[in-house]
Design a protein around this motif. Structure first.
Motif, PDB file in Angstrom:
ATOM      1  N   PHE A   5     -36.258 -37.277 -26.108  1.00 51.06           N
ATOM      2  CA  PHE A   5     -35.721 -35.840 -25.841  1.00 51.06           C
ATOM      3  C   PHE A   5     -36.685 -34.777 -26.301  1.00 51.06           C
ATOM      4  O   PHE A   5     -37.395 -35.010 -27.218  1.00 51.06           O
ATOM      5  CB  PHE A   5     -34.419 -35.527 -26.793  1.00 51.06           C
ATOM      6  N   GLY A   6     -36.780 -33.644 -25.677  1.00 51.85           N
ATOM      7  CA  GLY A   6     -37.669 -32.493 -25.907  1.00 51.85           C
ATOM      8  C   GLY A   6     -36.692 -31.579 -26.086  1.00 51.85           C
ATOM      9  O   GLY A   6     -35.550 -31.627 -26.444  1.00 51.85           O
ATOM     10  N   ILE A   7     -37.156 -30.086 -26.218  1.00 53.19           N
ATOM     11  CA  ILE A   7     -36.372 -29.121 -26.441  1.00 53.19           C
ATOM     12  C   ILE A   7     -36.502 -28.198 -25.227  1.00 53.19           C
ATOM     13  O   ILE A   7     -37.520 -28.399 -24.514  1.00 53.19           O
ATOM     14  CB  ILE A   7     -36.778 -28.138 -27.667  1.00 53.19           C
ATOM     15  N   ILE A   8     -35.847 -27.028 -25.070  1.00 54.24           N
ATOM     16  CA  ILE A   8     -35.442 -26.371 -23.855  1.00 54.24           C
ATOM     17  C   ILE A   8     -36.956 -25.400 -23.521  1.00 54.24           C
ATOM     18  O   ILE A   8     -37.510 -24.886 -24.455  1.00 54.24           O
ATOM     19  CB  ILE A   8     -34.481 -25.362 -23.738  1.00 54.24           C
ATOM     20  N   ALA A   9     -37.518 -25.628 -22.499  1.00 50.25           N
ATOM     21  CA  ALA A   9     -38.862 -24.897 -21.988  1.00 50.25           C
ATOM     22  C   ALA A   9     -38.801 -24.660 -20.731  1.00 50.25           C
ATOM     23  O   ALA A   9     -38.006 -25.217 -19.917  1.00 50.25           O
ATOM     24  CB  ALA A   9     -39.886 -25.636 -22.307  1.00 50.25           C
ATOM     25  N   GLY A  10     -39.724 -23.486 -20.203  1.00 47.70           N
ATOM     26  CA  GLY A  10     -39.787 -23.120 -18.847  1.00 47.70           C
ATOM     27  C   GLY A  10     -40.618 -22.062 -18.765  1.00 47.70           C
ATOM     28  O   GLY A  10     -41.173 -21.425 -19.749  1.00 47.70           O
ATOM     29  N   PHE A  11     -41.050 -22.198 -17.403  1.00 46.57           N
ATOM     30  CA  PHE A  11     -42.242 -20.865 -17.151  1.00 46.57           C
ATOM     31  C   PHE A  11     -41.603 -19.277 -17.313  1.00 46.57           C
ATOM     32  O   PHE A  11     -40.487 -19.385 -16.809  1.00 46.57           O
ATOM     33  CB  PHE A  11     -43.108 -21.088 -15.994  1.00 46.57           C
ATOM     34  N   VAL A  12     -42.325 -18.467 -17.774  1.00 41.88           N
ATOM     35  CA  VAL A  12     -41.915 -16.985 -17.596  1.00 41.88           C
ATOM     36  C   VAL A  12     -42.169 -16.435 -16.203  1.00 41.88           C
ATOM     37  O   VAL A  12     -43.289 -16.875 -15.414  1.00 41.88           O
ATOM     38  CB  VAL A  12     -42.662 -16.285 -18.627  1.00 41.88           C
ATOM     39  N   GLU A  13     -40.989 -15.736 -15.659  1.00 41.63           N
ATOM     40  CA  GLU A  13     -41.264 -15.168 -14.329  1.00 41.63           C
ATOM     41  C   GLU A  13     -41.817 -13.946 -14.297  1.00 41.63           C
ATOM     42  O   GLU A  13     -41.666 -13.032 -15.397  1.00 41.63           O
ATOM     43  CB  GLU A  13     -39.817 -15.335 -13.709  1.00 41.63           C
ATOM     44  N   ALA A  14     -42.206 -13.531 -13.305  1.00 44.60           N
ATOM     45  CA  ALA A  14     -42.650 -12.045 -12.973  1.00 44.60           C
ATOM     46  C   ALA A  14     -41.648 -11.101 -13.367  1.00 44.60           C
ATOM     47  O   ALA A  14     -40.546 -11.174 -12.994  1.00 44.60           O
ATOM     48  CB  ALA A  14     -43.266 -11.970 -11.490  1.00 44.60           C
ATOM     49  N   GLY A  15     -42.322 -10.376 -14.248  1.00 46.06           N
ATOM     50  CA  GLY A  15     -41.216  -8.709 -14.587  1.00 46.06           C
ATOM     51  C   GLY A  15     -40.355  -9.220 -15.806  1.00 46.06           C
ATOM     52  O   GLY A  15     -39.432  -8.391 -16.206  1.00 46.06           O
ATOM     53  N   GLU A  16     -40.513 -10.490 -16.676  1.00 46.03           N
ATOM     54  CA  GLU A  16     -39.584 -10.756 -17.686  1.00 46.03           C
ATOM     55  C   GLU A  16     -40.475 -10.588 -18.922  1.00 46.03           C
ATOM     56  O   GLU A  16     -41.602 -10.526 -19.021  1.00 46.03           O
ATOM     57  CB  GLU A  16     -39.524 -12.361 -17.574  1.00 46.03           C
ATOM     58  N   THR A  17     -39.705 -10.237 -20.057  1.00 40.03           N
ATOM     59  CA  THR A  17     -40.121 -10.456 -21.338  1.00 40.03           C
ATOM     60  C   THR A  17     -40.004 -11.695 -21.658  1.00 40.03           C
ATOM     61  O   THR A  17     -39.408 -12.631 -21.075  1.00 40.03           O
ATOM     62  CB  THR A  17     -39.487  -9.399 -22.055  1.00 40.03           C
ATOM     63  N   LEU A  18     -40.653 -12.104 -22.788  1.00 44.97           N
ATOM     64  CA  LEU A  18     -40.658 -13.497 -23.300  1.00 44.97           C
ATOM     65  C   LEU A  18     -39.171 -13.864 -23.671  1.00 44.97           C
ATOM     66  O   LEU A  18     -38.697 -14.927 -23.578  1.00 44.97           O
ATOM     67  CB  LEU A  18     -41.524 -13.656 -24.347  1.00 44.97           C
ATOM     68  N   GLU A  19     -38.679 -12.835 -24.302  1.00 43.39           N
ATOM     69  CA  GLU A  19     -37.189 -12.945 -24.942  1.00 43.39           C
ATOM     70  C   GLU A  19     -36.328 -12.993 -23.631  1.00 43.39           C
ATOM     71  O   GLU A  19     -35.213 -13.906 -23.778  1.00 43.39           O
ATOM     72  CB  GLU A  19     -36.735 -11.845 -25.695  1.00 43.39           C
ATOM     73  N   GLU A  20     -36.484 -12.467 -22.498  1.00 41.93           N
ATOM     74  CA  GLU A  20     -35.340 -12.600 -21.693  1.00 41.93           C
ATOM     75  C   GLU A  20     -35.864 -14.077 -20.880  1.00 41.93           C
ATOM     76  O   GLU A  20     -34.777 -14.625 -20.536  1.00 41.93           O
ATOM     77  CB  GLU A  20     -35.787 -11.683 -20.516  1.00 41.93           C
ATOM     78  N   ALA A  21     -37.010 -14.409 -20.798  1.00 44.74           N
ATOM     79  CA  ALA A  21     -37.273 -15.765 -20.224  1.00 44.74           C
ATOM     80  C   ALA A  21     -36.663 -16.837 -21.206  1.00 44.74           C
ATOM     81  O   ALA A  21     -36.080 -17.765 -20.643  1.00 44.74           O
ATOM     82  CB  ALA A  21     -38.851 -16.201 -20.307  1.00 44.74           C
ATOM     83  N   VAL A  22     -36.507 -16.658 -22.457  1.00 43.65           N
ATOM     84  CA  VAL A  22     -35.824 -17.665 -23.363  1.00 43.65           C
ATOM     85  C   VAL A  22     -34.266 -17.864 -22.936  1.00 43.65           C
ATOM     86  O   VAL A  22     -33.830 -18.863 -22.932  1.00 43.65           O
ATOM     87  CB  VAL A  22     -36.093 -17.216 -24.768  1.00 43.65           C
ATOM     88  N   ARG A  23     -33.845 -16.449 -23.009  1.00 39.70           N
ATOM     89  CA  ARG A  23     -32.363 -16.584 -22.539  1.00 39.70           C
ATOM     90  C   ARG A  23     -31.887 -17.262 -21.184  1.00 39.70           C
ATOM     91  O   ARG A  23     -30.970 -17.640 -21.115  1.00 39.70           O
ATOM     92  CB  ARG A  23     -31.773 -15.363 -22.828  1.00 39.70           C
ATOM     93  N   ARG A  24     -33.038 -16.843 -20.415  1.00 40.46           N
ATOM     94  CA  ARG A  24     -32.554 -17.201 -18.947  1.00 40.46           C
ATOM     95  C   ARG A  24     -32.769 -18.770 -18.972  1.00 40.46           C
ATOM     96  O   ARG A  24     -31.890 -19.281 -18.303  1.00 40.46           O
ATOM     97  CB  ARG A  24     -33.712 -16.475 -17.820  1.00 40.46           C
TER      98      ARG A  24
END
Length: 283
Positions: A178-197
């Protein structure tokens, strides 16, 4: 592994002459050329010229210096063979065997080699590009488009709920890994928005107290992992089946197989375990 070399200083302007030993980060595809020591550790070559190894590269890039010693990355042709007593090995397998400072430069070198190889021609007009002066870039002399080394920012987040953390098993992961949640940042997002999304998309949860913890270059092939912690706020786990096979809450005494110390994921898990008075064994 510690090092006794001076700190690495990145640079783009190469030395005028090859009059001293240099560190050679030589790649065959994505594998690095190393010599293996009797104790299982590995080292890259430090020689005045690549030809001292009996090799010629397709392309080379000046990276910077360890003190007075230049550092070069090199791309070899597809059919190149390793010199006697040396081997091509993947960066993941070299973690912990190559000195930490050499490993960090090797990760940088692998990304520079890939960028230089993939931007020989302009992505806008198709004409050959040229190396830009005074910066790490390739510029098209026809249309002026400039290509810098690619970085793909990705967030990774450790979510806490009471004395447990959320862990997820991606499709294709080994059993019980198992790992932890991860994903790429999308255009126009802040890092915090990317985490929540990403959390909302992958496990259907809402989180709070998103806090930056650190970052890590991840040269597989060119990500920059940006680590966060967060606190569970609401919701029930509903996995995104196209991405995940399983997800759940785990305490420090019932953790599944977790990432190795190579990754920032493990650094985040280790820090959480330490706050609970535990030191986790190497994965």
């Amino acid at each position: 592994m510690t090092a006794t070399r001076p700190p690495f200083v990145p640079a783009v302007d190469p030395p005028a002459a090859a009059d001293q030993p240099a560190w050679w980060f030589v790649f065959h595809g994505t594998d690095l050329l190393v010599a293996e020591n009797d104790d299982g550790t590995a080292v890259v070559s430090c020689l005045p010229e690549l030809t001292d190894l009996g090799l010629t590269g397709v392309r080379r890039q000046f990276l910077g210096r360890f003190g007075a010693a230049p550092c070069w990355s090199v791309e070899l042709a597809a059919g190149a063979a390793a010199p006697p007593g040396m081997a091509f090995q993947g960066l993941r397998g070299l973690y912990g065997r190559l000195a930490d400072d050499l490993y960090a430069v090797a990760g940088r070198a692998s990304q520079i080699v890939a960028w230089d190889r993939d931007h020989q021609f302009c992505g806008r007009c198709g004409n050959p590009t040229e190396i830009a002066s005074a910066e790490r870039a390739r510029r098209c002399p026809s249309c002026g488009l400039t290509a810098f080394p690619r970085l793909s920012p990705a967030i990774i987040v450790l979510i806490e709920k009471c004395d447990q953390i959320l862990m997820a098993r991606g499709r294709g992961f080994p059993e019980r890994f198992f790992g932890i949640i991860a994903g790429f940042v999308e255009a126009g997002e802040t890092l915090e928005e990317a985490v929540r999304r990403e959390v909302r998309e992958e496990v259907g949860l809402e989180i709070a107290d998103v806090r930056y913890q650190g970052s890590q270059p991840w040269p597989f092939p060119h990500a920059l992992m940006i680590g966060f912690t967060a606190r569970y706020a609401s919701g029930e786990i509903q996995i995104q089946e196209s991405e995940l096979a399983d997800a759940g809450w785990f305490g420090v005494d019932d953790l599944p197989r977790i990432p190795s110390k190579l990754s920032i994921a493990r650094r985040l898990v280790d820090a959480w375990a330490a706050r609970h008075g535990r030191t986790l064994a190497d994965a």
